[in-house]
Design a protein around this motif. Structure first.
Motif, PDB file in Angstrom:
ATOM      1  N   GLN A 284       0.813  -1.219   0.000  1.00 22.32           N
ATOM      2  CA  GLN A 284       0.000   0.000   0.000  1.00 22.32           C
ATOM      3  C   GLN A 284       0.848   1.271   0.000  1.00 22.32           C
ATOM      4  O   GLN A 284       0.340   2.370   0.203  1.00 22.32           O
TER       5      GLN A 284
ATOM      6  N   TYR B 168       2.623   2.199  -7.297  1.00 24.90           N
ATOM      7  CA  TYR B 168       1.794   1.753  -6.173  1.00 24.90           C
ATOM      8  C   TYR B 168       1.969   0.245  -5.964  1.00 24.90           C
ATOM      9  O   TYR B 168       1.799  -0.546  -6.894  1.00 24.90           O
TER      10      TYR B 168
ATOM     11  N   HIS C 126       0.497  -2.880  -4.882  1.00 26.10           N
ATOM     12  CA  HIS C 126      -0.813  -3.471  -4.584  1.00 26.10           C
ATOM     13  C   HIS C 126      -0.683  -4.895  -4.039  1.00 26.10           C
ATOM     14  O   HIS C 126      -1.683  -5.590  -3.830  1.00 26.10           O
TER      15      HIS C 126
ATOM     16  N   ASP D  96       1.051  -7.931  -1.239  1.00 26.20           N
ATOM     17  CA  ASP D  96       1.070  -8.108   0.217  1.00 26.20           C
ATOM     18  C   ASP D  96       2.482  -8.298   0.759  1.00 26.20           C
ATOM     19  O   ASP D  96       2.676  -8.727   1.906  1.00 26.20           O
TER      20      ASP D  96
ATOM     21  N   GLU E 272      -6.893   2.124   3.658  1.00 28.59           N
ATOM     22  CA  GLU E 272      -7.679   1.060   3.025  1.00 28.59           C
ATOM     23  C   GLU E 272      -8.609   1.598   1.955  1.00 28.59           C
ATOM     24  O   GLU E 272      -8.715   1.043   0.862  1.00 28.59           O
ATOM     25  N   GLU E 273      -9.318   2.692   2.240  1.00 30.98           N
ATOM     26  CA  GLU E 273     -10.258   3.253   1.266  1.00 30.98           C
ATOM     27  C   GLU E 273      -9.522   3.850   0.079  1.00 30.98           C
ATOM     28  O   GLU E 273      -9.966   3.721  -1.070  1.00 30.98           O
ATOM     29  N   GLN E 274      -8.396   4.523   0.339  1.00 29.41           N
ATOM     30  CA  GLN E 274      -7.601   5.078  -0.762  1.00 29.41           C
ATOM     31  C   GLN E 274      -7.083   3.965  -1.670  1.00 29.41           C
ATOM     32  O   GLN E 274      -7.089   4.106  -2.895  1.00 29.41           O
ATOM     33  N   ALA E 275      -6.656   2.861  -1.061  1.00 30.19           N
ATOM     34  CA  ALA E 275      -6.107   1.745  -1.840  1.00 30.19           C
ATOM     35  C   ALA E 275      -7.149   1.161  -2.783  1.00 30.19           C
ATOM     36  O   ALA E 275      -6.832   0.746  -3.902  1.00 30.19           O
ATOM     37  N   LYS E 276      -8.413   1.136  -2.349  1.00 30.23           N
ATOM     38  CA  LYS E 276      -9.472   0.579  -3.187  1.00 30.23           C
ATOM     39  C   LYS E 276      -9.698   1.408  -4.450  1.00 30.23           C
ATOM     40  O   LYS E 276     -10.230   0.904  -5.441  1.00 30.23           O
ATOM     41  N   SER E 277      -9.298   2.679  -4.401  1.00 33.88           N
ATOM     42  CA  SER E 277      -9.537   3.556  -5.553  1.00 33.88           C
ATOM     43  C   SER E 277      -8.483   3.410  -6.642  1.00 33.88           C
ATOM     44  O   SER E 277      -8.628   3.970  -7.733  1.00 33.88           O
TER      45      SER E 277
ATOM     46  N   PRO F 263      -6.962   1.401  -9.446  1.00 33.26           N
ATOM     47  CA  PRO F 263      -7.301   0.227 -10.277  1.00 33.26           C
ATOM     48  C   PRO F 263      -6.050  -0.569 -10.640  1.00 33.26           C
ATOM     49  O   PRO F 263      -4.936  -0.052 -10.658  1.00 33.26           O
TER      50      PRO F 263
END
Length: 358
Positions: free
Chosen positions: A47, A103, A105, A107, A175-180, A182
């Motif tokens: 992240q 970025y 993405h 783990d 977490e919310e920023q990461a979901k944005s 693509p």
């Protein structure tokens, strides 16, 4: 002429919870500025993201571990932003002035090493980055008046635009920023920016010896544009990469393992005879001969040549430059006819990677 060619570890340039950037400084190794080459290693935590930036030199990155999403924009107005998926073994070409953001993405940590040619850089031997956002980006540097007029907003909005991002270079997404963010739709899609070096067909493959895989401007057109070529050398335990030289500078990064390196310089003398290990960098100036001997665990190196052609002069094997003068070989080596014949036969059947003798 004295040359300081000792292998060096990188030093920490910047670290945060999002990752870090580590570089080999010309202040620690003068050969970098003299040869006009540079190197840096970039690590992103899960992240973690690198803010949009560009650099003043062309370079090749080799992915050491992990996965990453990269947005890339070239200075060619006809090119739209490319959305690239990187994984271990990929190389990515980066022309000077091209803008990118990164970025992680995955783990686990993402790590990539960059080897660069810096003849047109502000500081030869160094990669200089220019940030577009954050406290050391251009938005923070230009006055609110200039920013307001540029983007047709008022000065209060200009101050918000330029001052909202307080993190420099790297940021950790929530977490919310990461979901944005693509992911690339086709993770294996061919594109102009990347090619997997680990999966490419090796030019040399020797049982119990190792492999050598080279990418030039002929196989990967972006390398022709940036004027660089790349090689991945895998040596098994105690195998040797025979002596060779190039008319351009070679920069080596030890990906894993350890061994020895010898470099033959001017006046018939070795200018380097030392151990090398994982995460070290060394430079072979143009025309100097180099040979590598793997240790007991083997050794893997990634290297860049400051030419898209990757022309190498070999001193052993069937492609050895010594094979161009067979009738004269006995004279120049001052050997007996019998030993000359044995030597010629070994050359004709030899390769540039030699496994250990039993």
């Amino acid at each position: 002429m004295e040359m300081e060619l000792s292998p060096k570890f990188p030093r920490t340039f910047f670290e945060s919870e999002a990752g870090g950037y580590y570089n080999w400084s010309s202040a620690d190794s003068s050969i970098l500025s003299e040869a006009k080459v540079a190197a840096g290693k970039f690590v992103l935590k899960p992240q973690g993201s690198a803010l949009p930036h560009y650099s003043d030199c062309s370079k090749i990155g080799y992915v050491l571990q992990g996965v990453c999403t990269v947005g890339l924009v070239s200075l060619n107005k006809k090119d739209k932003m490319s959305f690239v998926y990187l994984k271990k073994g990929d190389i990515i070409g980066s022309p000077q002035g091209s803008v990118s953001w990164w970025y992680n993405h995955g783990d686990s940590d993402f790590a990539i090493v960059f080897l660069a040619e810096t003849s047109k850089a502000h500081l030869p031997g160094e990669i200089t980055y220019f940030l577009l956002t954050g406290p050391i980006g251009y938005l923070s540097a230009f006055s609110p008046e200039f920013i307001a007029k540029t983007y047709r907003i008022n000065q209060e909005q200009a101050q918000t635009l330029s001052g909202s991002q307080q993190d420099a270079m790297l940021i950790k997404l929530g977490e919310e920023q990461a979901k944005s963010i693509p992911l690339p739709h086709d993770q294996d899609a061919l594109n102009k920016w990347t090619k997997n070096l680990d999966r490419s067909l090796p030019g040399v493959d020797v049982k119990k010896g190792g492999k050598s895989t080279t990418l030039t401007g002929g196989e990967f057109l972006l390398l022709e544009e940036i004027g660089l070529s790349a090689n991945r050398l895998e040596l098994e335990a105690n195998a040797i990469r025979t002596p060779n030289y190039a008319t351009d500078t070679q920069v080596f990064y030890v990906v894993k393992g350890s061994g020895k390196v010898q470099i033959f310089g001017l006046n018939g003398k070795l200018v380097l005879d030392t151990e090398v290990e994982t995460d070290q960098l060394f430079v072979v100036p143009r025309f100097l001969m180099v040979s590598l001997l793997a240790g007991g665990e083997g050794m893997e190196c990634f290297s860049v040549l400051t030419s898209a052609r990757h022309d190498i002069g070999e001193l052993a094997g069937k492609d050895s430059v010594l094979n161009t003068i067979p009738s004269f070989l006995q004279v120049v080596l001052n050997l007996t006819p019998e030993f000359t014949q044995v030597f010629k036969q070994m050359q004709e059947t030899g390769t540039v990677i030699v496994p250990p003798m039993n």
